[in-house]
Design a protein around this motif. Structure first.
Motif, mmCIF file in Angstrom:
data_model
loop_
_atom_site.group_PDB
_atom_site.id
_atom_site.type_symbol
_atom_site.label_atom_id
_atom_site.label_comp_id
_atom_site.label_asym_id
_atom_site.label_seq_id
_atom_site.Cartn_x
_atom_site.Cartn_y
_atom_site.Cartn_z
ATOM 1 N N ASN A 23 0.869 -1.183 0.000
ATOM 2 C CA ASN A 23 0.000 0.000 0.000
ATOM 3 C C ASN A 23 0.898 1.223 0.000
ATOM 4 O O ASN A 23 1.874 1.290 0.745
ATOM 5 C CB ASN A 23 -0.916 -0.032 1.217
ATOM 6 N N ASP A 26 2.296 -9.581 -4.667
ATOM 7 C CA ASP A 26 1.422 -8.605 -4.006
ATOM 8 C C ASP A 26 1.301 -8.966 -2.530
ATOM 9 O O ASP A 26 0.741 -10.015 -2.187
ATOM 10 C CB ASP A 26 0.047 -8.622 -4.684
ATOM 11 N N SER A 29 0.046 -6.582 -0.416
ATOM 12 C CA SER A 29 -0.736 -5.441 0.090
ATOM 13 C C SER A 29 -2.036 -5.875 0.763
ATOM 14 O O SER A 29 -2.644 -5.103 1.486
ATOM 15 C CB SER A 29 -1.055 -4.462 -1.043
ATOM 16 N N GLY A 30 -2.463 -7.116 0.509
ATOM 17 C CA GLY A 30 -3.735 -7.561 1.080
ATOM 18 C C GLY A 30 -3.545 -8.740 2.012
ATOM 19 O O GLY A 30 -2.420 -9.047 2.417
ATOM 20 N N GLU A 31 -4.669 -9.420 2.329
ATOM 21 C CA GLU A 31 -4.582 -10.529 3.274
ATOM 22 C C GLU A 31 -3.856 -11.730 2.676
ATOM 23 O O GLU A 31 -3.033 -12.357 3.335
ATOM 24 C CB GLU A 31 -5.997 -10.925 3.672
ATOM 25 N N THR A 41 -1.683 1.252 -4.520
ATOM 26 C CA THR A 41 -0.545 0.389 -4.180
ATOM 27 C C THR A 41 0.672 0.815 -5.000
ATOM 28 O O THR A 41 0.535 1.516 -6.010
ATOM 29 C CB THR A 41 -0.872 -1.079 -4.493
#
Ligand code: TXA
Ligand code: MG
Length: 349
Positions: free
Chosen positions: A103, A186, A188-190, A118
């Motif tokens: 992020n 990636d 940036s997420g869960e 992001t």
């Protein structure tokens, strides 16, 4: 514009770095080697400089850039935070051919992220790239230094071919050895997703952080509506001028099929090229055949892939046939690039 070419030598390269770092600070464009492919660099925090990258490459503006750093402290400034999974990946694979998507913090311009919240960041493992970042005092946004739609450059001559006259400077140092672009992950997420396969393989990433998945939109198996999470993966990249077909199957059957096609096409006055391997190169007749290397060394094959595609563009070849590779380990990255270059034209025999 005249493009300055600075060739790295064994002796004193101070002037080259001084000039290149000055160009970056002044908002210009410098192509430089990394361990994966050549990058086309600009000051990442200067939107106007970054926008010059898009016009020089003819790159769609929704396709975000990777920011190159030389020190992990940069992550404090460029991201909203680094969690334990990202820290583990960094510990294992930086500096190296791995890009992480975080992020973004407020200082990263949307002109660099294609409007996304992001940001993609990489610490390259190449002395020229690292020195340029340090001496410029900037973070350097850099896509591959090719015109959009051409194979990524692994030699200065490829950058000259594509971008000479459109950028301020090229640092020449043909010690680019990975040959395909970094693995993009990636974080940036869960869930952790691999957005672009590369030489840091899914197997290596799982060994480091446990669960990680390949973005279903790039496996070729997902329904065609699935949108890749890396905007750049939706474009038809690396397209050679000749029509490329990948042929899958046992090596005997593949060679038999390709030789039949060569005979048929030669009769029509067409020229045919074949991308083979050390193990099979002697099986092909009456064509321009190139070996990508030994099947026992997939990293070696990856390192020759783009150069081989570019070399075919310099010939009068009408059709190219390529052997296929495994879908595991580095083979996954090779097949990802080959299948795109072939526009999904894969035949099983
Ligand atoms: O090895 C490499 O990664 C080379 C060298 C120069 O570092 N760079 C490179 O950049 O391959 P480029 O621009 O050709 O590819 C960048 C890819 C694109 O597919 C883009 O869509 C994706 O990274 N990307 C960049 N920022 C992203 C973000 N925030 N989210 C998802 N994908 C992103
Ligand atoms: Mg590229």
């Amino acid at each position: 514009m005249d493009t300055v070419i600075g060739k790295i030598t064994q002796s004193d390269n101070d002037k080259i770095f001084e000039q290149a770092a000055g160009i970056i600070r002044d908002g210009g464009l410098v192509a430089f080697p990394t361990e994966t492919v050549y990058g086309l660099g600009a000051n990442a925090l200067d939107s106007d400089a970054a926008s010059k990258i898009y016009s020089a490459k003819g790159r769609p503006s929704d396709n975000p850039l990777i920011i190159h750093i030389a020190d992990i402290k940069a992550l404090d400034e460029l991201t909203t935070g680094v969690d334990a999974r990202a820290a583990a990946l960094i510990e294992s694979f930086w500096p190296g051919p791995m890009t992480l998507v975080f992020n973004k913090s407020d200082i990263v311009p949307y002109g660099v992220t294609g409007g996304l919240d992001t940001v993609a960041i990489r610490m390259p493992n190449h002395p020229v790239a690292l020195r340029l970042i340090r001496e410029s005092g900037c973070y350097i946004a850099a896509p591959s230094a090719n015109t959009s739609g051409r194979p990524s450059p692994t030699r200065a001559s490829h950058v000259i071919e594509d971008l000479s006259g459109r950028i301020d400077m090229i640092i020449e140092d043909d010690t680019v050895n990975v040959g395909i672009e970094s693995t993009i992950i990636d974080v940036s997420g869960e869930d952790i997703y691999v957005l672009r396969p590369g030489c840091i393989t899914l197997e290596m990433i799982r060994a480091c952080v446990g669960n990680a998945r390949l973005d279903p939109a790039i496996t070729g198996q997902a329904d065609s509506d699935a949108r890749p999470k890396a905007p750049g993966m939706k474009y038809r990249h690396y397209a050679p001028k000749a029509q490329l077909t990948i042929v899958e199957g046992s090596s005997d059957k593949v060679a038999e099929y390709i030789n039949q096609q060569i005979a048929r096409l030669n009769e029509q006055g067409k020229k045919v090229g074949v991308m083979a391997t050390d193990e099979t190169v002697a099986l092909y007749k009456d064509c321009m055949v190139t070996s990508l290397g030994s099947r026992r060394d997939e990293a070696g094959i990856a390192s020759h892939l783009y150069e081989c595609l570019r070399n075919f563009d310099g010939t009068q070849t009408d059709y190219i046939f390529a052997e296929s590779f495994s879908y595991d380990n580095v083979g996954q990255a090779i097949m990802n690039r080959l299948i795109k270059a072939a526009g999904h034209n894969v035949i099983s025999v």
